[in-house]
Write an enzyme that holds these catalytic residues in place. Structure first.
Site, PDB file in Angstrom:
ATOM      1  N   CYS A 348      -4.165  -1.602  -9.363  1.00  0.00           N
ATOM      2  CA  CYS A 348      -3.069  -0.811  -9.933  1.00  0.00           C
ATOM      3  C   CYS A 348      -2.346  -1.590 -11.043  1.00  0.00           C
ATOM      4  O   CYS A 348      -2.936  -1.817 -12.096  1.00  0.00           O
ATOM      5  CB  CYS A 348      -2.140  -0.344  -8.817  1.00  0.00           C
ATOM      6  SG  CYS A 348      -1.131   1.055  -9.322  1.00  0.00           S
ATOM      7  N   HIS A 463      -5.100   1.775  -4.295  1.00  0.00           N
ATOM      8  CA  HIS A 463      -4.482   1.017  -3.211  1.00  0.00           C
ATOM      9  C   HIS A 463      -5.237   1.339  -1.933  1.00  0.00           C
ATOM     10  O   HIS A 463      -5.835   2.396  -1.803  1.00  0.00           O
ATOM     11  CB  HIS A 463      -3.024   1.458  -3.020  1.00  0.00           C
ATOM     12  CG  HIS A 463      -2.110   0.994  -4.105  1.00  0.00           C
ATOM     13  ND1 HIS A 463      -1.767  -0.324  -4.302  1.00  0.00           N
ATOM     14  CD2 HIS A 463      -1.449   1.681  -5.056  1.00  0.00           C
ATOM     15  CE1 HIS A 463      -0.923  -0.425  -5.317  1.00  0.00           C
ATOM     16  NE2 HIS A 463      -0.721   0.777  -5.807  1.00  0.00           N
TER      17      HIS A 463
HETATM   18  N1  LIG Z   1       1.583   0.646  -7.723  1.00  0.00           N
HETATM   19  C1  LIG Z   1       1.507   0.020  -8.889  1.00  0.00           C
HETATM   20  O1  LIG Z   1       0.995  -1.090  -9.012  1.00  0.00           O
HETATM   21  C2  LIG Z   1       2.146   0.715 -10.054  1.00  0.00           C
HETATM   22  C3  LIG Z   1       1.770   0.140 -11.378  1.00  0.00           C
HETATM   23  C4  LIG Z   1       2.714   0.531 -12.498  1.00  0.00           C
HETATM   24  N2  LIG Z   1       4.049   0.055 -12.218  1.00  0.00           N
HETATM   25  C5  LIG Z   1       2.698   2.032 -12.737  1.00  0.00           C
HETATM   26  O2  LIG Z   1       3.578   2.736 -12.299  1.00  0.00           O
HETATM   27  O3  LIG Z   1       1.788   2.531 -13.331  1.00  0.00           O
END
Ligand SMILES: NC(=O)CC[C@H](N)C(=O)O
Length: 527
Positions: A348, A463
């Site tokens: 992510c 995730h």
């Molecule tokens: N869960 C995350 O790692 C989010 C990644 C990043 N902050 C986004 O919103 O795209």
């Protein structure tokens, strides 16, 4: 056995029982998880509830909405699908005293701490009470969880998660204290002392948590406590070191999670930045017998691992700055050059960092427009937009990915969930191999993730990916083989392991708590 709620509003509603703590991290959510599983085992329709949670560790409900991880896991302990009623307000700190406020699973507003308190909280009562009442209408008992301490006298008048909520719901409260940190009597008596009389009478019992030692030495203290307060000690829970239940808050990384295991075949480093999200993604890796997992936040601690993982982050560009300020980007470069076997993986926000550019023209992540160069390991770029993807996915590995990652030609099933505002695309003129062929629960099908052609660097939005058992083992075995080690070929089921952990936890808690008394406190009587 059938239990029936005999409380005031028993006609239309299930029972309520609230667990509050004398401080953060005293073990409230684990105790709630245990009670959820115990009530479920006893045949009650049970649901968890935490009106407001502050966490960067999220859970995606089956209907694609975001709640705190702990309430999602507690719903699993209850054996039911999670809904946003179980955690209607989620506060996700973005730094600088600001947070993203997620209401019923969707981003609502970016607010400063002051504006949240002054503008949001005074309006929040109907929101949280409607959610709780919906749960009560469909369950026999709701195990409610407080947050932090109910005795924060500066915050009490705007409270929607501790004693005010207990009052609105007419919920009996069990107060949990952590004896491991010391001062347990002062914590309990001091907390009661700071409560108003009508709040104090809600406290129907104490639980002493994380006890290591001889109960006979503690007993005189417990007798004194009961005499002094007139409130019973419902049990003393011995410290459980191998809980294997996901922790709620990344503060646990300061203690047991960061302990270095040695002598394992595969050394995995997870970069720990300040706004790490979903750090529990890696629990299944740590549970593999040939793997050690280390959380590292300094360049000097990187060592020469077999795999470096950049995890998710609430604020990608902010945490990328952190990484650069500490020289971790350079250290990663050096380690990657030192051996051709080491893999670099981004999940992510970590995947976004691996790309060439990050654009946040609307200031979605931190409230200010930002632009940054990525680490440049993958030819992909990310743009942040106001729509937030929160969805569960399942799929299989793509056929054309680099052979170093999996046995060629074999399609291995994967599942996970996405939570992100960023969208990542391949740079013009560049090529990447996709990792997965996935289907979102919303119906959309897509090719997901990106890998470098030699398979040493890859990134994905998924995730929970490492809970895909066959995939996890196939990937780790690929890394083993690249080191000249035999593949293990065998693994465990992450889902069964989680179920067994719930049952073990429930057994432990049943053994040490006076459950009869707890049923009585919750006004549940045998019929
Ligand atoms: N869960 C995350 O790692 C989010 C990644 C990043 N902050 C986004 O919103 O795209």
């Amino acid at each position: 056995m059938i239990w029936k709620y005999s409380g005031n509003d028993s006609k239309q509603a299930g029972a309520v029982l609230m667990v509050q703590g004398t401080a953060s991290d005293v073990g409230k959510s684990v105790i709630v998880t245990a009670l959820c599983r115990i009530f479920k085992q006893d045949g009650l329709r049970t649901a968890p509830f935490k009106s407001q949670n502050m966490a960067l560790n999220s859970y995606v409900t089956p209907d694609g909405l975001e709640i705190g991880r702990a309430q999602g896991i507690q719903a699993e302990a209850c054996g039911i699908p999670a809904t946003t009623d179980m955690n209607p307000v989620l506060i996700k700190p973005t730094g600088d005293m600001h947070s993203q406020i997620v209401v019923h699973g969707k981003p609502f507003q970016h607010l400063s701490a002051v504006s949240y308190r002054e503008n949001f909280l005074p309006q929040a009562k109907p929101l949280v009470m409607d959610a709780l009442n919906r749960l009560r209408a469909n369950n026999d008992i709701i195990v409610m969880e407080g947050a932090g301490s109910p005795a924060e006298i500066n915050l009490k008048h705007r409270d929607i998660v501790n004693m005010n909520l207990a009052g609105w719901a007419d919920a009996p409260v069990i107060l949990v204290a952590d004896i491991d940190r010391g001062g347990v009597f002062a914590f309990l008596v001091g907390t009661l002392e700071l409560l108003d009389p009508e709040e104090k009478v809600r406290v129907k019992g104490f639980i002493i948590n994380k006890f290591r030692g001889d109960l006979s030495l503690l007993q005189p203290g417990l007798d004194w406590l009961e005499q002094k307060t007139g409130i019973p000690v419902l049990g003393v829970l011995p410290f459980m070191s191998d809980l294997e239940i996901e922790a709620e808050d990344s503060v646990v990384l300061d203690s047991h999670h960061s302990r270095v295991q040695t002598g394992r075949d595969l050394d995995i480093v997870i970069i720990r930045y300040p706004r790490i999200s979903n750090f529990t993604d890696f629990d299944a890796l740590a549970a593999e017998l040939d793997v050690s997992v280390r959380y590292v936040d300094k360049a000097a601690d990187l060592g020469t691992p077999d795999i470096i993982i950049l995890p998710g982050t609430k604020v990608t560009i902010g945490d990328l700055d952190f990484l650069r300020n500490r020289g971790i980007d350079v250290a990663i470069q050096q380690v990657m050059e030192s051996s051709s076997q080491i893999q670099l993986v981004g999940i992510c926000g970590g995947y976004q960092m691996l790309g060439t550019r990050l654009h946040d023209p609307e200031g979605i992540e931190s409230g200010r427009p930002k632009e940054a160069e990525g680490l440049g390991w993958l030819p992909v770029s990310t743009i942040f937009t106001s729509g937030k993807t929160t969805v569960r996915v399942h799929g299989v590995t793509e056929g054309n990915q680099p052979v170093t990652l999996y046995p060629p030609g074999k399609r291995v099933p994967v599942e996970g969930f996405e939570i992100h505002s960023g969208n990542t695309v391949c740079d013009p003129g560049a090529e990447v191999a996709h990792l997965f062929n996935i289907k979102r629960a919303s119906g959309e099908e897509l090719l997901e993730g990106a890998a470098r052609s030699d398979g040493r660097v890859f990134g994905t939005y998924l995730h929970d990916l490492f809970n895909s058992d066959e995939w996890r083992r196939a990937w780790l075995d690929g890394v083993r083989m690249s080191k000249g080690l035999e593949p293990l070929g065998q693994t465990f089921s992450a889902a069964l392991r989680k179920e067994a952990a719930f049952d073990r936890l429930a057994e432990h808690v049943r053994e040490h708590l006076d459950m009869e008394r707890i049923y009585e406190i919750a006004h549940l009587v045998r019929k």
